[in-house]
Scaffold this motif. Structure first.
Motif, PDB file in Angstrom:
ATOM      1  N   GLY A  10       0.803  -1.209   0.000  1.00 24.08           N
ATOM      2  CA  GLY A  10       0.000   0.000   0.000  1.00 24.08           C
ATOM      3  C   GLY A  10       0.845   1.273   0.000  1.00 24.08           C
ATOM      4  N   HIS A  33     -19.630  -0.887 -16.362  1.00 21.03           N
ATOM      5  CA  HIS A  33     -20.078   0.393 -15.847  1.00 21.03           C
ATOM      6  C   HIS A  33     -18.897   0.833 -15.014  1.00 21.03           C
ATOM      7  CE1 HIS A  33     -23.164  -2.736 -15.680  1.00 21.03           C
ATOM      8  NE2 HIS A  33     -22.387  -3.188 -14.755  1.00 21.03           N
ATOM      9  N   HIS A  35     -17.678   3.131 -13.476  1.00 16.80           N
ATOM     10  CA  HIS A  35     -17.715   4.376 -12.730  1.00 16.80           C
ATOM     11  C   HIS A  35     -16.976   4.224 -11.411  1.00 16.80           C
ATOM     12  CE1 HIS A  35     -21.971   2.702 -11.960  1.00 16.80           C
ATOM     13  NE2 HIS A  35     -21.064   1.989 -11.368  1.00 16.80           N
ATOM     14  N   GLN A  56     -21.098   2.459  -1.051  1.00 15.02           N
ATOM     15  CA  GLN A  56     -21.009   1.858  -2.386  1.00 15.02           C
ATOM     16  C   GLN A  56     -19.606   2.071  -2.936  1.00 15.02           C
ATOM     17  OE1 GLN A  56     -24.330   3.282  -4.760  1.00 15.02           O
ATOM     18  NE2 GLN A  56     -25.079   1.182  -4.653  1.00 15.02           N
ATOM     19  N   ILE A  57     -19.027   1.011  -3.438  1.00 14.33           N
ATOM     20  CA  ILE A  57     -17.640   1.088  -3.901  1.00 14.33           C
ATOM     21  C   ILE A  57     -17.569   0.983  -5.412  1.00 14.33           C
ATOM     22  CG2 ILE A  57     -15.357   0.048  -3.720  1.00 14.33           C
ATOM     23  CD1 ILE A  57     -16.039   0.842  -1.027  1.00 14.33           C
ATOM     24  N   GLU A  58     -18.167  -0.081  -5.963  1.00 16.33           N
ATOM     25  CA  GLU A  58     -18.182  -0.293  -7.422  1.00 16.33           C
ATOM     26  C   GLU A  58     -16.786  -0.166  -8.020  1.00 16.33           C
ATOM     27  OE1 GLU A  58     -20.769  -1.180  -9.194  1.00 16.33           O
ATOM     28  OE2 GLU A  58     -22.446  -0.759  -7.871  1.00 16.33           O
ATOM     29  N   GLN A  59     -15.893  -0.983  -7.576  1.00 14.11           N
ATOM     30  CA  GLN A  59     -14.527  -0.890  -8.094  1.00 14.11           C
ATOM     31  C   GLN A  59     -14.008  -2.279  -8.447  1.00 14.11           C
ATOM     32  OE1 GLN A  59     -12.211   1.860  -5.732  1.00 14.11           O
ATOM     33  NE2 GLN A  59     -10.326   0.886  -6.375  1.00 14.11           N
ATOM     34  N   ASP A  60     -13.320  -2.374  -9.571  1.00 14.03           N
ATOM     35  CA  ASP A  60     -12.702  -3.653  -9.927  1.00 14.03           C
ATOM     36  C   ASP A  60     -11.687  -4.038  -8.868  1.00 14.03           C
ATOM     37  OD1 ASP A  60     -14.098  -3.901 -12.200  1.00 14.03           O
ATOM     38  OD2 ASP A  60     -12.407  -3.714 -13.579  1.00 14.03           O
ATOM     39  N   ILE A  61     -11.717  -5.286  -8.462  1.00 14.45           N
ATOM     40  CA  ILE A  61     -10.759  -5.738  -7.451  1.00 14.45           C
ATOM     41  C   ILE A  61      -9.334  -5.604  -7.991  1.00 14.45           C
ATOM     42  CG2 ILE A  61      -9.970  -7.759  -6.148  1.00 14.45           C
ATOM     43  CD1 ILE A  61     -12.899  -8.672  -6.040  1.00 14.45           C
ATOM     44  N   LEU A  62      -9.202  -5.821  -9.299  1.00 12.43           N
ATOM     45  CA  LEU A  62      -7.861  -5.774  -9.886  1.00 12.43           C
ATOM     46  C   LEU A  62      -7.505  -4.406 -10.464  1.00 12.43           C
ATOM     47  CD1 LEU A  62      -7.570  -9.278 -11.542  1.00 12.43           C
ATOM     48  CD2 LEU A  62      -6.316  -8.378  -9.595  1.00 12.43           C
ATOM     49  N   LYS A  64      -6.034  -1.881  -9.294  1.00 15.02           N
ATOM     50  CA  LYS A  64      -4.680  -1.410  -9.002  1.00 15.02           C
ATOM     51  C   LYS A  64      -3.660  -2.120  -9.908  1.00 15.02           C
ATOM     52  CE  LYS A  64      -1.692  -0.510  -5.101  1.00 15.02           C
ATOM     53  NZ  LYS A  64      -1.443  -0.810  -3.691  1.00 15.02           N
ATOM     54  N   ARG A  67      -3.784  -0.654 -13.279  1.00  7.98           N
ATOM     55  CA  ARG A  67      -3.085   0.637 -13.405  1.00  7.98           C
ATOM     56  C   ARG A  67      -1.589   0.423 -13.613  1.00  7.98           C
ATOM     57  NH1 ARG A  67      -6.631   2.445  -9.372  1.00  7.98           N
ATOM     58  NH2 ARG A  67      -5.119   2.233  -7.696  1.00  7.98           N
ATOM     59  N   ALA A 178      -5.394 -14.160 -14.807  1.00  3.27           N
ATOM     60  CA  ALA A 178      -6.188 -13.009 -14.345  1.00  3.27           C
ATOM     61  C   ALA A 178      -5.365 -11.726 -14.266  1.00  3.27           C
ATOM     62  CB  ALA A 178      -6.789 -13.326 -12.987  1.00  3.27           C
ATOM     63  N   PHE A 179      -4.032 -11.849 -14.343  1.00  6.40           N
ATOM     64  CA  PHE A 179      -3.197 -10.678 -14.073  1.00  6.40           C
ATOM     65  C   PHE A 179      -2.536 -10.145 -15.331  1.00  6.40           C
ATOM     66  CE2 PHE A 179      -3.998 -12.585 -10.091  1.00  6.40           C
ATOM     67  CZ  PHE A 179      -3.995 -11.547  -9.173  1.00  6.40           C
TER      68      PHE A 179
ATOM     69  N   SER B   9      -6.104  -7.371  -2.403  1.00  9.29           N
ATOM     70  CA  SER B   9      -6.531  -6.167  -3.123  1.00  9.29           C
ATOM     71  C   SER B   9      -7.829  -5.615  -2.534  1.00  9.29           C
ATOM     72  CB  SER B   9      -6.768  -6.461  -4.604  1.00  9.29           C
ATOM     73  OG  SER B   9      -5.602  -6.951  -5.185  1.00  9.29           O
ATOM     74  N   GLN B  12      -6.956  -3.734   0.535  1.00 10.02           N
ATOM     75  CA  GLN B  12      -6.362  -2.420   0.223  1.00 10.02           C
ATOM     76  C   GLN B  12      -7.430  -1.402  -0.145  1.00 10.02           C
ATOM     77  OE1 GLN B  12      -3.236  -2.615  -2.724  1.00 10.02           O
ATOM     78  NE2 GLN B  12      -2.303  -4.335  -1.665  1.00 10.02           N
ATOM     79  N   ILE B  13      -8.399  -1.856  -0.932  1.00 11.79           N
ATOM     80  CA  ILE B  13      -9.485  -0.937  -1.330  1.00 11.79           C
ATOM     81  C   ILE B  13     -10.284  -0.529  -0.094  1.00 11.79           C
ATOM     82  CG2 ILE B  13     -11.612  -0.731  -2.682  1.00 11.79           C
ATOM     83  CD1 ILE B  13     -10.307  -2.681  -4.724  1.00 11.79           C
ATOM     84  N   GLN B  17     -10.788   3.212   1.381  1.00 14.27           N
ATOM     85  CA  GLN B  17     -12.142   3.745   1.573  1.00 14.27           C
ATOM     86  C   GLN B  17     -12.369   4.170   3.020  1.00 14.27           C
ATOM     87  OE1 GLN B  17     -14.736   4.199  -0.674  1.00 14.27           O
ATOM     88  NE2 GLN B  17     -13.204   3.818  -2.251  1.00 14.27           N
ATOM     89  N   MET B 105     -14.805  -9.106 -11.550  1.00 17.19           N
ATOM     90  CA  MET B 105     -14.630  -9.302 -10.105  1.00 17.19           C
ATOM     91  C   MET B 105     -14.561  -7.905  -9.515  1.00 17.19           C
ATOM     92  SD  MET B 105     -10.937 -11.141 -10.194  1.00 17.19           S
ATOM     93  CE  MET B 105     -10.344 -11.826 -11.717  1.00 17.19           C
ATOM     94  N   ARG B 106     -15.626  -7.543  -8.849  1.00 13.53           N
ATOM     95  CA  ARG B 106     -15.761  -6.175  -8.359  1.00 13.53           C
ATOM     96  C   ARG B 106     -16.132  -6.157  -6.898  1.00 13.53           C
ATOM     97  NH1 ARG B 106     -16.729  -2.446 -12.130  1.00 13.53           N
ATOM     98  NH2 ARG B 106     -18.234  -1.277 -10.938  1.00 13.53           N
ATOM     99  N   ILE B 107     -15.620  -5.151  -6.200  1.00 14.71           N
ATOM    100  CA  ILE B 107     -16.095  -4.911  -4.847  1.00 14.71           C
ATOM    101  C   ILE B 107     -17.229  -3.909  -4.998  1.00 14.71           C
ATOM    102  CG2 ILE B 107     -14.114  -3.351  -4.490  1.00 14.71           C
ATOM    103  CD1 ILE B 107     -14.359  -4.011  -1.495  1.00 14.71           C
ATOM    104  N   LYS B 108     -18.386  -4.314  -4.523  1.00 17.62           N
ATOM    105  CA  LYS B 108     -19.587  -3.562  -4.861  1.00 17.62           C
ATOM    106  C   LYS B 108     -20.006  -2.607  -3.748  1.00 17.62           C
ATOM    107  CE  LYS B 108     -24.131  -4.318  -6.847  1.00 17.62           C
ATOM    108  NZ  LYS B 108     -23.861  -3.225  -7.808  1.00 17.62           N
ATOM    109  N   GLU B 109     -20.093  -3.150  -2.552  1.00 17.11           N
ATOM    110  CA  GLU B 109     -20.688  -2.359  -1.476  1.00 17.11           C
ATOM    111  C   GLU B 109     -20.164  -2.861  -0.129  1.00 17.11           C
ATOM    112  OE1 GLU B 109     -25.159  -0.508  -1.051  1.00 17.11           O
ATOM    113  OE2 GLU B 109     -24.952  -2.606  -1.591  1.00 17.11           O
ATOM    114  N   LEU B 110     -20.143  -1.968   0.846  1.00 20.27           N
ATOM    115  CA  LEU B 110     -19.723  -2.344   2.200  1.00 20.27           C
ATOM    116  C   LEU B 110     -20.777  -1.899   3.197  1.00 20.27           C
ATOM    117  CD1 LEU B 110     -16.068  -0.909   2.227  1.00 20.27           C
ATOM    118  CD2 LEU B 110     -16.748  -3.252   1.694  1.00 20.27           C
TER     119      LEU B 110
END
Lengths: 273, 113
Positions: A10, A33, A35, A56-62, A64, A67, A178-179, B9, B12-13, B17, B105-110
Motif C-alpha cells: 500500500g 459500468h 464508474h 457503495q464502492i463499485e470498483q474492480d478488485i484488480l 490497481k 493501473r 487473471a493478471f 486487493s 487495500q481498497i 475507503q 470481479m468487483r467490490i460492490k458495497e460495504l
C-alpha cells in the motif's frame, strides 16, 4: 510485500505518484459500468439505533494491478518494445524454448527476460548462460507475477529501445490468466506430454492467450497425444487463438516462431514511430 | 490460489475507503464475481477470512453475488448464457462466442460503522 524492492503493497512510490488516476483498460469491459465515483448511500436506519451505514464502492478488485499494467504497457510502447507473457503448466519446456530462441536471435535483437518462479534463480541462471540479461523475481507464496513487480523489474533492467522482453511467468495454468502485466500478448505453451484436453480443463488461460505453442513435437511418435484435438479444444475456448507446433529441442518448427516474434516486434516499432 | 491476492486487493481498497469515507469497522463486504472470472467462491471465502485477520474487516461477513456468464454469438447474433468458456451457442452450435458479461470481479458495497 514487493519481492523486488521490499516496498509495502500500500506504500506510495513512483508508480503511484505517476498514476494516481483511473485508466480505461484494454481488457473487455464492454458490459462495463466503469464508474469510480465513491459515494455513501445512507440506507434507512433509525437515528440513534445504529451507526451502521452502506458504502457503495463499485470498483474492480484488480483495478490497481490494471493501473500498473497500463504503466508497463506505456513504457513498452514508448520504447518500441515487444513484451510477451509466457504462461504454461510447470514442465512444458518454457525455459528451453527461451534459451533456444535467444541463441538464434541474440545477434540481431536486443533481448531480456524476467523470470518468475516461486523459489530459486535456476531459470534465470540458464537464461544468463546465453549471454542476455535475466532478472529473477521470486513470488514466494504467490502463484503469479503481478504488474507492480514487473514494473520494478523494468526499472532495474533499463532495457534499450526496440528490445524483445520475455516474461516467463510462474508455471501455473490458472492464476496468471487473471493478471495483466502490460504485455502485448500472452503466449501459452502446451507440451505434447500433457493431455490434449488441457485447453478445456484450464480454459481461462487459453482464452486469455493470443498464441498457443505446441511444444516437444519430437516426442509425438512415442505418445498418444492428438494434436488436432488439442488445437480444436483451444479454438473452442478461444476462436481467435493462433497455434504454432514446434520442438525447441530439435529445432523443428522454430523458424515459424522466430518469424512470428520478428513480425510482432516490427509491429510494435511501427506503432512507436 | 490467486484468490489470496484478490482478497489482499480487496483489503487495500477497504483501507483506502476507510480513510476517505471515515469508518472504523466493516461488517459486510459484497463482491460481484462473474461465473467466467476464474474465481472460486469457496476459495474466496477461505482467503477472505485469512487475509482480513487483524484488519478493520476482521469480523466481516463476505457476500458473493454471482453473475452469470453472457456471450454474444457472432454467427447468429444473439446473446446467450454460458457456463464455461468452451460452451457452444445453444442455437447454432458455434464456438465463435464473444464474452460480454460474467467476467468481472468487483467490490460492490460495504456495510460499515
Amino acid at each position: 510485500m514487493c519481492g523486488v524492492c521490499g516496498c509495502g503493497e500500500g506504500q506510495i512510490h513512483s508508480h503511484d505518484e505517476l498514476h494516481d488516476h483511473e485508466h480505461a483498460h484494454d481488457h473487455n469491459h464492454d458490459h462495463g459500468h466503469q464508474h469510480h465515483h465513491e459515494h455513501t448511500a445512507e440506507h434507512s436506519h433509525a437515528p440513534g439505533l445504529t451507526q451502521a451505514r452502506m458504502v457503495q464502492i463499485e470498483q474492480d478488485i484488480l483495478a490497481k494491478n490494471s493501473r500498473y499494467a497500463e504503466e508497463n504497457r506505456r513504457y513498452f510502447s514508448e520504447r518500441g518494445m515487444l513484451a510477451l507473457n509466457l504462461v504454461s503448466s510447470p514442465g512444458s519446456g518454457k525455459t528451453t524454448l527461451l534459451t533456444e530462441t535467444i541463441l538464434r536471435l541474440k545477434d540481431e535483437l536486443s533481448i531480456a527476460v524476467i523470470e518468475g518462479d516461486q523459489q530459486t534463480a535456476r531459470d534465470a541462471d540458464r537464461i544468463r548462460a546465453t549471454g542476455v540479461p535475466a532478472l529473477q523475481i521470486n513470488t514466494g507464496k504467490g502463484c503469479h507475477l503481478d504488474a507492480h513487480r514487473v514494473g520494478h523489474g523494468l526499472e532495474s533492467l533499463n532495457l534499450p529501445e526496440h528490445s524483445l522482453l520475455f516474461i516467463e511467468n510462474v508455471g501455473n495454468l490458472v492464476c496468471p490468466s487473471a493478471f495483466d502485466l502490460g504485455e502485448a500478448h500472452k503466449v501459452v505453451i502446451l507440451s505434447v506430454t500433457e493431455g490434449e484436453d488441457k485447453p478445456i480443463k484450464y480454459p481461462d488461460m487459453f482464452h486469455a492467450a493470443d498464441l498457443m505453442i505446441l511444444n516437444k513435437t519430437d516426442l509425438l511418435p512415442h505418445l498418444d497425444f492428438d494434436s488436432a484435438q488439442s488445437i480444436q479444444y483451444a479454438k473452442q475456448v478461444n476462436p481467435r487463438i493462433k497455434v504454432l507446433s514446434l520442438s525447441a529441442k530439435t529445432g523443428e518448427g522454430m523458424e515459424n516462431w522466430l518469424t512470428w516474434l520478428k513480425v510482432e516486434l516490427e509491429l510494435q516499432q511501427i506503432a512507436y514511430t | 490460489m490467486h484468490e489470496m491476492s484478490l482478497c489482499e486487493s480487496v483489503l487495500q481498497i477497504i483501507e483506502q475507503q476507510a480513510k476517505a469515507q471515515q469508518f472504523a469497522r466493516v461488517k459486510t463486504v459484497w463482491l460481484e464475481i462473474g461465473a467466467l472470472s476464474g474465481v472460486e467462491p469457496e476459495a474466496m471465502h477461505f482467503s477472505f477470512e485469512v487475509v482480513m485477520q487483524g484488519s478493520l474487516a476482521e469480523q466481516a461477513r463476505l457476500e458473493i453475488i454471482e453473475v452469470p456468464g453472457v456471450a454474444w454469438c457472432m454467427p447468429c447474433g444473439c446473446e446467450v448464457l454460458v457456463q464455461q468458456l468452451y460452451d457452444e451457442c445453444p442455437h447454432c452450435g458455434s464456438h465463435q462466442l464473444q464474452i460480454v458479461g460474467g467476467d468481472q470481479m468487483r467490490i460492490k458495497e460495504l456495510e460499515v460503522e
